[in-house]
Motif scaffolding. Structure first.
Motif: not given
Lengths: 256, 325
Positions: A24, A26, A120-121, A123, A216-225
């Motif tokens: 990502l 920005m 942003d997240t 969660s 314990s959680s990680k974002v591995t990649s972003y993608e477009h919807k």
């Protein structure tokens, strides 16, 4: 009445962004005070203006996050604490709540509040994690707050209605941005904010290191919807187009 | 054997459809990875719902029955789930992402030192880690997330999965939890407003949503009539719930409910990103708006440009004709 409001600096979700190779990208200049946290600050200010007391904000973030603290001070908060961490640490809700729990361990307060989620997240985990870590009674998704003699009375939005919950002090709450319109700092507030104290706190002074706060959680990649299929627009005689779309919902979309 | 436990929520005397969607997905993952699929129900009459759960493939159903679970309270629910998790040691606990779940998920994760990922639109588990996809940044993009730990908690947006029936002969195990509500620190005093007999938006197959264009009783009556014809839930934009025209619990959007019904009809809604974030995953979207440039048309499958007072009466009449034939 002592309010501690946990605030977060987040990217402006309205700013343009790019996704390149799953990353990502920005505009790093467009960082803002999380809108839900701004509502928590506003509500703390309103209640202390009415009942007396003090509002202190605490923010975990890079050096730049001091701007977000100044924003809250300009709104009227009395004091800030800045827990400094490197910008690129991949902390998740668990990491943030562990840092905040260490910060609050030797503090005294009546209410710890924060936004119900960060924009942003989205969660929405940190608030109840922190309450559990501090062993505080809590309510999430507050849309209204009142102070009674020995209780914070929280109106929270539940699944089927609004629940009125009484919380004894000290307690924790997470705030919806439906509860108020956060004030925009005026010039006087902005000038005053420059003279208000901000404590700078290193993780090590809380007995923590970045290594042990591993997410314990990680974002591995972003993608477009996935884009929605280009729809059709019907213009013309209301009666005709209304009937045509009704028919299509049955024959084409099969949802009637 | 390692297991996937699904929390099946009961609301107003019924099993929540969104929970059964999650249970259906959990069963698929369990079958693909040689795991046990289990479920838990926490309600004053939990065991009466076991037969419904058995139709979706759980091999063991834990029931926690106590009068104190008649209304949502976060502390007793967290302690009941903690006890069930300690009894059954699941690898993954899956929830439908409701307001009730959002109220406890973080606390439960902290209590159990569990990995957690909230509000996903899809998830998988390979025996070690959960891989999930979730909307972020006001649902403008998707993040792929991996979560490690044991156990791992995951909450799933409603409408993300279809119901798959898989009849089972599940054993029912009682887990006793005694809650003295007089000793709870947080007290639930009353529920000040409830949507009553309206359809829960997280459960609805169709939703009719009203926006700023719905200004008077005549327009509200048309919204109700359209919802009646479709057996749809009624939702509203933030502008209308703030104006007190609809109950706040009906608000759809980033701050309100995130929904994904089969059919979403947006009436007089311009389509601000916060609203779209709450409904963009609906299967079919119809927008009715007199402004041809309204952003809602960019996400609508069928966009009707017109005045709702002129469009809705023939639209409703035609839908009635279709329903009757």
């Amino acid at each position: 009445m002592k309010f501690f409001v946990c605030i977060k600096m987040v990217p402006d979700v309205g700013a343009p962004f790019q996704i390149k190779d799953g990353e990502l990208i920005m505009d790093s200049d467009r960082m803002v005070l999380n809108a839900y946290d701004a509502s928590a600050v506003e509500e703390a200010l309103v209640l202390t203006e009415k009942h007396g007391g003090e509002v202190e904000v605490v923010c975990i973030g890079s050096a730049k996050a001091s701007e977000t603290i100044r924003k809250a001070l300009a709104m009227g908060a009395h004091k800030g604490s800045h827990i400094v961490v490197e910008g690129d640490n991949n902390f998740d809700s668990g990491s943030y709540s562990s840092i905040l729990a260490a910060f609050f361990k030797d503090k005294s307060y009546d209410v710890v509040s924060l936004g119900k989620q960060s924009q942003d997240t989205d969660s929405g985990l940190t608030g109840s994690m922190l309450a559990e870590a501090l062993d505080l009674p809590y309510a999430t998704n507050a849309v209204g707050l009142e102070i009674e003699s020995d209780n914070l009375v929280v109106k929270r939005q539940g699944d089927t209605g609004q629940e009125m919950i009484g919380l004894p002090f000290p307690c924790a709450i997470t705030c919806s941005n439906d509860m108020n319109e956060p004030r925009i700092p005026n010039l006087k507030g902005i000038m005053a904010s420059k003279r208000k104290p901000i404590d700078t706190i290193e993780l090590s002074s809380l007995g923590l290191s970045e290594g042990e706060l591993k997410a314990s959680s990680k974002v591995t990649s972003y993608e477009h919807k996935p884009a929605r299929k280009a729809g059709r627009k019907f213009e013309g005689e209301a009666d005709e187009i209304a009937r045509e779309v009704a028919q299509l919902l049955d024959t084409e979309a099969s949802v009637i | 054997m390692s297991s996937i436990l699904t929390y099946v929520a009961i609301s107003e005397g019924k099993v929540k459809r969104s929970s059964l969607e999650v249970l259906s997905r959990s069963k698929q993952i369990a079958d693909a990875n040689g795991l046990t699929c289990t479920a838990v129900i926490i309600d004053p009459s939990a065991s009466s719902f076991a037969s419904t759960i058995q139709q979706y493939g759980a091999s063991e159903i834990f029931v926690v029955e106590d009068a104190s679970f008649d209304k949502h309270r976060n502390a007793p629910l967290t302690s009941a789930l903690t006890k069930v998790m300690e009894t059954s040691s699941p690898s993954v606990v899956a929830f439908a992402s409701t307001e009730g779940t959002k109220d406890i998920l973080g606390a439960l994760a902290a209590n159990q030192k569990a990995g957690v990922v909230a509000d996903v639109s899809s998830f998988d588990f390979d025996g070690n880690k959960v891989s999930a996809k979730r909307p972020v940044m006001a649902a403008k993009m998707m993040a792929n997330v991996e979560v490690e730990g044991s156990p791992i908690l995951v909450s799933v947006r409603s409408g993300s999965y279809d119901l798959i029936e898989a009849s089972s002969e599940a054993t029912v195990s009682n887990i006793s939890v005694s809650v003295d509500i007089n000793t709870l620190r947080a007290t639930l005093r009353e529920i000040v407003s409830a949507t009553g007999d309206t359809i829960d938006l997280n459960e609805a197959e169709a939703i009719v949503a009203a926006g700023r264009g719905v200004k008077d009783e005549e327009a509200k009556a048309l919204i109700s009539e359209l919802a009646d014809v479709l057996h749809a839930g009624i939702g509203a934009s933030r502008a209308l719930t703030e104006a007190g025209i609809y109950d706040p619990s009906l608000q759809i959007g980033q701050t309100g409910k995130v929904v994904s019904p089969q059919l979403y009809i947006a009436v007089g809604i311009s389509g601000a990103i916060q609203h779209v974030a709450g409904m963009a995953n609906s299967k079919v979207i119809v927008a009715i708006n007199k402004d041809p440039d309204a952003p809602i048309f960019e996400v609508a499958d069928y966009g009707i440009v017109g005045d709702l007072y002129k469009v809705l009466p023939p639209f409703i009449e035609e839908l009635k004709n279709i329903k009757h034939n």
